[in-house]
Design a protein around this motif. Structure first.
Motif, PDB file in Angstrom:
ATOM      1  N   GLU A  69       0.361  -0.939   0.195  1.00 18.46           N
ATOM      2  CA  GLU A  69       0.391   0.280  -0.507  1.00 18.46           C
ATOM      3  C   GLU A  69       0.946   1.190   0.579  1.00 18.46           C
ATOM      4  O   GLU A  69      -0.063   2.476  -0.321  1.00 18.46           O
ATOM      5  N   GLU A  70       1.920   1.604   0.263  1.00 16.56           N
ATOM      6  CA  GLU A  70       3.094   2.381   0.345  1.00 16.56           C
ATOM      7  C   GLU A  70       4.023   3.181  -0.570  1.00 16.56           C
ATOM      8  O   GLU A  70       5.252   1.764  -0.280  1.00 16.56           O
ATOM      9  N   SER A  71       3.745   3.727  -1.399  1.00 14.77           N
ATOM     10  CA  SER A  71       4.593   3.668  -3.022  1.00 14.77           C
ATOM     11  C   SER A  71       5.892   3.955  -2.752  1.00 14.77           C
ATOM     12  O   SER A  71       6.771   3.684  -2.679  1.00 14.77           O
ATOM     13  N   ARG A 102       7.875   1.109  -0.725  1.00 17.11           N
ATOM     14  CA  ARG A 102       8.258   0.011  -2.508  1.00 17.11           C
ATOM     15  C   ARG A 102       9.593   1.067  -2.823  1.00 17.11           C
ATOM     16  O   ARG A 102      10.193   0.010  -3.078  1.00 17.11           O
ATOM     17  N   GLN A 103       9.588   2.363  -3.116  1.00 17.59           N
ATOM     18  CA  GLN A 103      10.386   2.661  -3.234  1.00 17.59           C
ATOM     19  C   GLN A 103      12.301   2.876  -3.022  1.00 17.59           C
ATOM     20  O   GLN A 103      12.833   2.319  -3.305  1.00 17.59           O
TER      21      GLN A 103
END
Length: 161
Positions: free
Chosen positions: A59-61, A64-65
């Motif tokens: 859910e958390e971009s 992820r980055q």
């Protein structure tokens, strides 16, 4: 003479309870979320931690980055001819970025849970979390430049020369 401190919002001041709260007024048994002890508590904490990591990945971009950065740079930390302490610093700063991002995401989730209404204190809390992530990234970048930079420059010179 200076002005008395004024609150930043129109929220009423916090009210003190009529009776002071004693630490003996509450026990672990009164909190239904604190029922597990020992290995059961550790097991459930581990399950909750994995759930939090899973949610962050899904859910958390931003997480992820940053996780992508960790996946790319972790093997680099092992390929660099550095001391154990330097390798720990390289890997540790990567973990610090992930930890601070998780804390920032938790602050944002808590603020959004309370209200999606725009409020100056909500913005401030979110901005503080964002600033903490930025500082963690600066620490990470600076550490990598200081430790890995000379090795990378030497390799580039060897390739060019």
């Amino acid at each position: 003479m200076s002005k008395p401190h004024q609150p930043l919002s129109s929220d009423p001041p916090l009210q003190r309870p009529a009776q002071p709260v004693q630490s003996s007024d509450y026990s672990v048994d009164q909190n239904p979320h604190k029922g597990n002890r020992g290995l059961a508590r550790a097991w459930h904490a581990g399950i909750n931690s994995l759930s939090g990591l899973r949610y962050a990945v899904l859910e958390e971009s931003a997480f992820r980055q940053e996780l992508t950065l960790v996946v790319i740079l972790t093997p680099c930390a092992f390929l660099l001819p550095v001391s154990v302490v330097e390798r720990i610093l390289l890997l540790g700063t990567l973990l610090v970025v992930l930890m601070v991002e998780l804390l920032n995401s938790s602050v944002e989730a808590a603020i959004d849970r309370i209200s999606l209404e725009r409020h100056s204190l909500s913005k401030r809390a979110k901005d503080f979390g964002s600033a903490a992530v930025m500082l963690a990234l600066v620490l990470c970048g600076g550490t990598w430049i200081a430790i890995a930079g000379p090795h990378v420059m030497r390799w580039l010179r060897a390739l060019a020369g």
